[in-house]
Motif scaffolding. Structure first.
Motif, PDB file in Angstrom:
ATOM      1  N   THR A  48      37.140  55.434 -61.116  1.00 29.93           N
ATOM      2  CA  THR A  48      37.490  53.970 -60.995  1.00 29.93           C
ATOM      3  C   THR A  48      38.943  53.727 -60.467  1.00 29.93           C
ATOM      4  OG1 THR A  48      38.241  53.806 -63.376  1.00 29.93           O
ATOM      5  CG2 THR A  48      35.902  53.412 -62.756  1.00 29.93           C
ATOM      6  N   GLU A  49      39.965  54.703 -60.557  1.00 26.82           N
ATOM      7  CA  GLU A  49      41.142  54.292 -59.895  1.00 26.82           C
ATOM      8  C   GLU A  49      41.164  54.942 -58.664  1.00 26.82           C
ATOM      9  OE1 GLU A  49      43.501  52.741 -61.536  1.00 26.82           O
ATOM     10  OE2 GLU A  49      41.995  52.375 -63.079  1.00 26.82           O
ATOM     11  N   THR A  65      41.418  54.104 -52.764  1.00 28.97           N
ATOM     12  CA  THR A  65      42.484  53.524 -53.183  1.00 28.97           C
ATOM     13  C   THR A  65      43.840  54.285 -52.741  1.00 28.97           C
ATOM     14  OG1 THR A  65      42.693  54.340 -55.395  1.00 28.97           O
ATOM     15  CG2 THR A  65      41.660  52.266 -55.081  1.00 28.97           C
TER      16      THR A  65
END
Length: 135
Positions: A48-49, A65
């Motif tokens: 999720t990061e 990300t």
């Protein structure tokens, strides 16, 4: 000037909200289950990061990300009912690239999670397991 890729700032939604939204959709519409399974795999693999996402209608739009500035490439997982809807029993995943060399694959929904991770590895360098790419 015409450009390829996503031309707008990316509005990230929390993965937990996406999970709830697509989980609820899958409960009401079983043909959406593979969409929920993909999101659950992001949690299960603790990514999720490493990945940011949002939904557009029911499509899942994913970027790595840190979130890039426009224009940037995205991976779009097309849902049943999408404007770019896959055929019955199929999943469609598209890479919409900055270069204009877009890539689209349709496969049976049983292959949804492995196909999603194939795109995460190939397009963003995000691996589902221990092997390290960018994240």
């Amino acid at each position: 000037m015409r450009t390829h890729g996503w031309p707008y700032p990316f509005e990230q939604y929390p993965w937990v909200e996406i999970d709830s939204f697509l989980g609820d959709m899958a409960e009401r519409h079983p043909e959406m289950q593979h969409m929920s399974d993909i999101v659950k795999s992001v949690f299960a693999l603790d990514k999720t990061e490493a990945l940011a996402a949002c939904t557009s209608m029911h499509d899942l739009i994913v970027v790595p990300t840190p979130i890039p500035k426009p224009p940037y490439g995205v991976v779009a997982v097309r849902a049943p009912g999408s404007l770019r809807e896959p055929g019955s029993g199929l999943i469609r995943i598209e890479h919409l690239s900055v270069t204009g060399h877009d890539y689209v694959i349709d496969r049976p929904v049983a292959e949804a999670v492995p196909l999603f991770w194939r795109f995460m590895i190939d397009k963003f360098g995000v691996y589902p397991g221990r092997r390290q790419g960018r994240h």
